[in-house]
Structures are given as structure tokens and as C-alpha cells.
Scaffold this active site. Structure first.
Site, PDB file in Angstrom:
ATOM      1  N   ASN A  23      38.254  18.149  52.009  1.00 29.21           N
ATOM      2  CA  ASN A  23      39.171  17.346  52.830  1.00 29.21           C
ATOM      3  C   ASN A  23      39.284  15.924  52.282  1.00 29.21           C
ATOM      4  O   ASN A  23      40.376  15.416  52.058  1.00 29.21           O
ATOM      5  CB  ASN A  23      38.697  17.288  54.286  1.00 29.21           C
ATOM      6  N   HIS A  25      27.611  27.597  82.266  1.00 30.15           N
ATOM      7  CA  HIS A  25      27.285  29.000  82.500  1.00 30.15           C
ATOM      8  C   HIS A  25      28.540  29.858  82.586  1.00 30.15           C
ATOM      9  O   HIS A  25      28.526  31.036  82.260  1.00 30.15           O
ATOM     10  CB  HIS A  25      26.463  29.128  83.786  1.00 30.15           C
ATOM     11  N   GLU A  47      33.137  14.271  46.951  1.00 33.34           N
ATOM     12  CA  GLU A  47      34.373  14.075  47.706  1.00 33.34           C
ATOM     13  C   GLU A  47      35.152  12.864  47.198  1.00 33.34           C
ATOM     14  O   GLU A  47      36.228  12.562  47.687  1.00 33.34           O
ATOM     15  CB  GLU A  47      34.092  13.962  49.209  1.00 33.34           C
ATOM     16  N   ARG A  96      26.478  18.368  60.412  1.00 32.51           N
ATOM     17  CA  ARG A  96      26.959  16.994  60.626  1.00 32.51           C
ATOM     18  C   ARG A  96      25.988  16.310  61.579  1.00 32.51           C
ATOM     19  O   ARG A  96      25.570  16.900  62.564  1.00 32.51           O
ATOM     20  CB  ARG A  96      28.340  17.021  61.277  1.00 32.51           C
TER      21      ARG A  96
END
Lengths: 572, 90
Positions: free
Chosen positions: A454, A188, A431, A295
Site C-alpha cells: 500500500n 455476545h 515500503e 499492527r
């Protein structure tokens, strides 16, 4: 000088003197009482005072922050009215003849610990609220309620941890930034800091005992970087950065919910990379038009067994609901020997990035993928989301065919169970260089590609980007990487398929003209980068970007490409 | 004892505002009311206690069982069922 990196919690750069918050540790006396009735009266009086204080804090939060923030303190009042809690306290005082302080400490702590034992971080975070109320009552009982340190001049507050009460009581004009050693991004306190617009970093590994009062601090709420005892040069640099950041950011944020159109009207999609519900909420606030990479590893890590289907459904559904019909690209499990998941029995590999990981687990463990695909389909059936499923680390065509077979199996089982399944796009990440080079063959099998720059960079240039000695060789600006990106997009478009990019490259504003020129359809990045990249896209004409891309592809080195792009960005 | 099985559809589960509304509604009835997390199979707790309800850890999609006994038990069950069915008024 202490220099560390914590978790970014609330954006912006803060520069100012350190003010270390060391709340008085209240000692809890513990002794039997003779007049337990009087002790019970004393406790009820403290509870009544605490309720009055909380009403005032709720009003203050409502004005300073908003309705939602005020609700935090309304909930604290509810704790004080809790019948079970009161009964426990009463029992300890009246039947066990315990003093009020010890009775309060024990009863509140019982609930705090039960909350901490729950799996969900939302519920765990509420333990902090319970302890906050406990401290309030203990302070009142001790008669030292005014012993709270007061922040009387503008400073950056540094603390072991902060409760919502601590945070709201600071004068907004005096609080330049917040840095805590503990605390997670769902507390919070963080919500309050964001609502107040105060830059904040949490989980910063600082040694508070070594911080001199008044030491100069530079805190970056976007990167999580904190420097304590900053030199005049560092401060001057940071101040310049803060000024231009604020000006630039204001412009970007003002337009962050507008579409990303080039000056000649070519539109691309700008979406977010996320790994949690909070990320998804932040992404929407930053103007994301969807999720380009969800993800899913977090579901599988730090546990002893595979997540159950209904647990997965639940988590996906929450995220899908927040995204309300926008596209969501979910990457199936991308895990390998570098991550802790003991129940998968991944052996120690000398080369985990070239090993048994991601989609390659499918042959031995089809159950994992079937389970995940089913959970995704059920969650999609229950919401209006535009689900797109994406396979990681695909390197040969057989993997796509096998995964599609499993997908069809999962779907037909669910249909037999009566589920109305929505249309789902099926795609792969590009990739691995082999997938990029054979993109025209893959394009026949899928609905879309998403380029993971990446890993594509790492695998194309044979550079481990986590190895500092060679990491500088890993540049997505390398012409060899650019040629693979160009070929992927060309092949996909030739077959009428769309291409996204979810590596860090897509979030680099300098790469925007190059990627636009290569024809990229969707840019996916960390939520905080969205306003910047949208603004970067709006600076260009698509036709000039196409020329820029053609020229960039002709260079021989990454350095030459960067120099060229820096030049065109400066002169644009 | 009258009881009813329900699924919590609110995205926050029984947490934050929904938890507060749930407890407030239960508190308005004189009967004893308990709630149980069926999904995780945890013992029943007092539905009028916010702290006890929070410690159930009920997330979205979880099934809960509400039981009531005593005066206005049926009305209390109906009110809590309506609250959840109406997604806590959202």
C-alpha cells in the site's frame, strides 16, 4: 434507499425483507411501598421465574449453537444468584421502602456502569449482559413478559442493539441476517450470530425510523455493506453474488487448513494481518499459518500517555498464546501526524506521510521503541511463539543499525534481570522505494523483508491513496511497483533471506500467480481472504507462474498488466 | 486475617468461565472471602459475588490478593489458590 457501511461481524450475504426490532421500552415505575415484605416476595418470585427462563434459554442455545453459547445464559443465571446484588435490592426494598422495579433497575445499573468504566472491551461488553438480565426481570415484574415482538417470517433483523436473549429467541429458520446500529464485534450477540452461521453487520449508521417494514435489504457480513430499500436490479445482482459466493466459499473453507501448494508442489506460507486478539482467533479459524503483520498502533491510540510495559506484555502474550508456537511478525509502532496520540507531541505537518512518523521517531524518542521491544521480548519469553520483529518505513541503512543497537540494549537488560530470551528474527518493511532499490544492502543486516504494497505504491507513484481524485492512479499492478517488488525478492534470496508481503496486494487472488512467479515466500492478508488466496495458489504451477511474472514485468502500464493477468486467470 | 497473593495466568483473566469457577469455589465455604485487584490497586470485593469480581477487571497476568476470615478460612484460601494454580482446570 439507505446505503451504509458498518463493521463486518459474521460472514455471508443475506437478502430479505427488513424486520425492525423495536423492543417494548419498559417504563420503570418508582414509588414508595408500604408493605415492603410483600414487595420483597414479588421480587423473589420474579427472580425465580427469570432463572427458569434462563435455564430454558441455555438448553436452547446448547442445541442451536453450542456449549460456549449456552454458557452465556448460565452466566446470566449467576447474576441472579449474586449475593451482593440481592443484598442491594433487598436493602432498597426493605429499608428504603422502594418498589421492586426501581430497586432492580438501580442495582443492576450500578454494576453495568462500573463494567462500562473498565478499560478492557471484554469487561465493557459484559454491561450488555447485565442489562439483558435487568430487562428480563423488569419484564417479569411488569407482567408483560410475553410482549416481546415475534419474528414470524424469514427476515433480516434490524435493531438499535440486540441482547444475547433477543438473538437466541429468534427462530433460526426465520433469521436471515442481523444488522445493528450499535454494538461492537466482541459482544455476545455477535458470538451467537457467528455460531448460528447468520451473516451480521454491527455499528451500521442506519436511521431506523426511516426503514419501512418489509423493505428489501441486502447485507454483506464480509464487507459490512448494508443496503435498505434495494432495487430489483441490486437484489438480482446480490442474489447471484450470494449463490456463487456460497459455492465458492464452501470449497475454499473446506481446504482452508490445508497448506498452500502449487500444482507442482511449491509451498508458500499464508498468514494473517491482525490488530487484536479477536482477529488472531479469527485468523486461525480461517486457516492462517501464523501472523504476517501484527499492527501495534491500537496500543497507543486514544489515550493520554504511553502504554506501560506490563500492559503491553499482557496484550502481546494473549495473542502469542493463541498463536501457539506459530510465527508472529510484529510491526513496531507505525504512527504519525495523521493519528491522534497527543502525548507524542507530533506537530501538525503539511505532509504527515512524508514526516516524523514510524521508525523516524527513534532518534528523538528511543524510549518508545526500547519499551516496545522489551515488552515483546518478555511476552515471547513467557510463551512458545516464534517472534519476528519488523520495523516500518525504513528508508536508510542507519535506521536498521540504530534499531538493532536499541534491540540489543533491551535484550541485555532483560537477560540481566534473569529472562531466558528466545531467538528472534529481525526484519524490515519494504515500503519506501529507496529500501527496495537498496535491498541487497539491507539484506545483509536483517533476517527478512515484508513488502508493504500500500505504501510502496503510494510512495513510488506519488499518489495519495486517500485522495479520491487521484486514488485510481494508485495501483500495485503498476510495472514500476512490480519491478521494485521483483528486485526486493531477488536481492533477499541472493542473501538467503525470506520475503513476505503484508499489503492488500497479497490478498488479491488475481495477483497470486504473479507473486508466486516473483518468488514471494509468505503471503499475509486479512483473515477472511486466506481461504480464497490459498485456493488461488493451488490453481497454478510454479514454473508457469515464473513465466507469467516475467511477461508481466515487461508491460508499460498497470492496465496492461491487469488485462494480461485477467486473460491468464480466465484461460487457466 | 489470612490472605494470599496470586497471579492470574488464565488467558481470559477473571472473566467468563474462570470468574464463574472462582465465585463458585468461594461460595462453597462459609467464611467471608474478599478479593482485591493488586495490579490496578482497587478496593477488595466479595469473592462470592460474580458481578463484584467482574468489576475488578482482572486480566491475564494481574496480581490479586485473596483474604478469608472465619470458619474454614485456610481451606478456602487453599482451594482458591489451587484453582488458579491449576489454571481453572484447563
Amino acid at each position: 434507499m439507505q446505503h451504509c457501511k458498518g463493521l463486518p461481524a459474521s460472514g455471508g450475504i443475506a437478502i430479505g425483507k427488513a424486520w425492525v426490532y423495536r423492543p417494548q421500552r419498559i417504563k420503570v415505575p418508582r414509588h414508595p411501598v408500604e408493605d415492603s415484605e410483600q414487595e420483597w416476595q414479588r421480587l423473589q418470585h420474579a427472580f425465580a421465574c427469570a432463572r427458569t427462563q434462563l435455564q430454558e434459554l441455555a438448553a436452547r442455545a446448547q442445541t442451536a449453537a453450542g456449549k460456549e453459547e449456552a454458557a452465556i445464559f448460565a452466566a446470566h443465571q449467576l447474576f441472579l444468584e449474586d449475593a451482593e446484588l440481592l443484598a442491594a435490592v433487598q436493602h432498597l426494598i426493605q429499608d428504603e421502602h422502594l418498589n421492586a422495579e426501581a430497586a432492580v433497575a438501580d442495582s443492576f445499573e450500578h454494576y453495568a456502569e462500573m463494567l462500562l468504566a473498565l478499560e478492557d472491551t471484554y469487561f465493557q461488553a459484559r454491561a450488555q449482559d447485565v442489562r439483558d438480565v435487568k430487562q428480563r426481570v423488569l419484564r417479569l415484574l411488569s407482567g408483560k413478559e410475553n410482549d416481546v415482538p415475534i419474528l414470524s417470517a424469514a427476515a433480516i433483523v434490524i435493531a438499535e442493539d440486540l441482547t444475547p436473549s433477543d438473538t437466541i429467541q429468534f427462530d433460526r429458520c426465520n433469521i436471515l441476517g442481523i444488522c445493528t446500529v450499535r454494538g461492537g464485534p466482541t459482544s455476545h450477540t455477535v458470538i451467537l450470530a457467528r455460531a448460528l452461521g447468520v451473516p451480521a453487520v454491527v455499528s451500521a449508521p442506519l436511521d431506523l425510523s426511516k426503514i419501512a417494514e418489509g423493505a428489501m435489504v441486502v447485507l454483506d457480513g464480509d464487507s459490512g455493506e448494508v443496503i435498505v430499500g434495494a432495487t430489483p436490479e441490486t437484489i438480482a445482482q446480490a442474489r447471484q453474488r450470494a449463490d456463487s459466493w456460497q459455492q465458492q466459499r464452501a470449497v475454499e473453507l473446506a481446504a482452508s487448513h490445508q497448506p498452500a501448494l502449487t500444482r507442482d508442489g511449491h509451498q508458500v506460507e499464508v498468514v494473517a494481518n491482525v490488530g487484536s486478539l479477536e482477529d488472531a482467533q479469527q485468523a486461525l479459524a480461517m486457516g492462517a499459518e501464523g501472523i504476517g503483520l501484527l499492527r501495534t498502533e491500537f496500543l497507543y491510540l486514544n489515550r493520554c500517555q504511553l502504554p506501560a510495559e506490563n500492559e503491553q506484555v499482557e496484550i502481546y502474550r494473549r495473542i502469542f498464546e493463541v498463536m501457539a508456537g506459530r510465527p508472529v511478525v510484529v510491526r513496531t509502532l507505525d504512527i504519525g501526524g495523521d493519528k491522534p496520540a497527543p502525548y507524542l507531541h507530533i506537530q501538525t505537518e503539511s505532509n504527515p506521510f512524508l514526516g516524523w512518523r514510524a521508525i523516524r521517531m527513534m532518534s528523538e524518542r528511543p524510549d518508545i521503541l526500547i519499551n516496545q521491544l522489551s515488552a515483546l521480548l518478555i511476552a515471547a519469553a513467557k510463551t512458545t511463539t516464534d517472534l519476528r520483529i519488523m520495523l516500518p518505513l525504513v528508508s536508510c541503512l542507519g535506521e536498521v543499525k540504530q534499531a538493532k543497537t536499541l534491540f540489543d540494549q533491551a535484550a541485555s537488560v532483560l537477560r540481566e534481570q534473569g529472562y531466558q530470551l528466545p531467538e528472534v528474527q529481525f526484519g524490515i518493511m519494504i515500503e519506501v522505494p529507496s529500501a527496495a532499490l537498496l535491498a541487497s544492502h539491507f539484506a545483509l543486516q536483517v533476517d527478512f523483508f515484508s513488502i508493504g504494497t500500500n505504501d510502496l505504491t503510494q510512495y513510488t507513484l506519488a499518489v495519495d491513496r486517500t485522495n479520491e481524485r487521484v486514488a485510481s492512479l494508485a495501483s500495485p499492478y503498476h510495472p514500476a511497483v512490480l519491478k521494485l517488488i521483483a528486485e526486493t525478492i531477488r536481492a533477499a534470496h541472493a542473501h538467503g533471506k525470506w520475503v513476505g508481503m503484508c499489503g492488500e496486494f497479497a490478498g488479491d487472488p488475481m495477483a497470486a500467480p504473479l507473486l508466486l512467479g516473483l518468488g514471494l515466500d509468505e503471503f499475509s492478508m486479512a483473515p477472511a481472504s486466506i481461504p480464497t488466496v490459498k485456493q488461488a495458489i493451488r490453481r497454478w504451477r510454479w514454473d508457469e507462474c515464473k513465466q507469467i511474472a516475467q511477461i508481466a514485468l515487461g508491460f508499460a502500464t498497470a492496465a496492461a498488466v491487469r488485462t494480461y493477468l485477467q486473460g491468464v486467470v480466465r484461460s487457466s | 486475617m489470612p490472605s494470599t497473593l496470586l497471579t492470574v495466568t488464565h488467558s481470559a483473566g477473571l472473566h467468563a468461565r474462570p470468574a464463574a469457577e472462582f465465585v463458585k469455589t468461594a461460595g462453597a465455604y462459609p467464611c467471608q472471602i474478599t478479593v482485591r485487584n493488586v495490579t490496578d490497586d482497587k478496593p477488595a470485593v466479595n469473592a462470592k459475588s460474580i458481578l463484584s469480581v467482574l468489576t475488578l477487571g482482572v486480566n491475564q497476568g494481574y496480581q490479586i490478593e485473596i483474604s478469608a476470615e472465619g470458619e474454614s478460612a485456610a481451606a478456602a484460601l487453599q482451594a482458591l489458590t489451587d484453582l488458579i494454580a491449576n489454571n481453572f482446570g484447563e
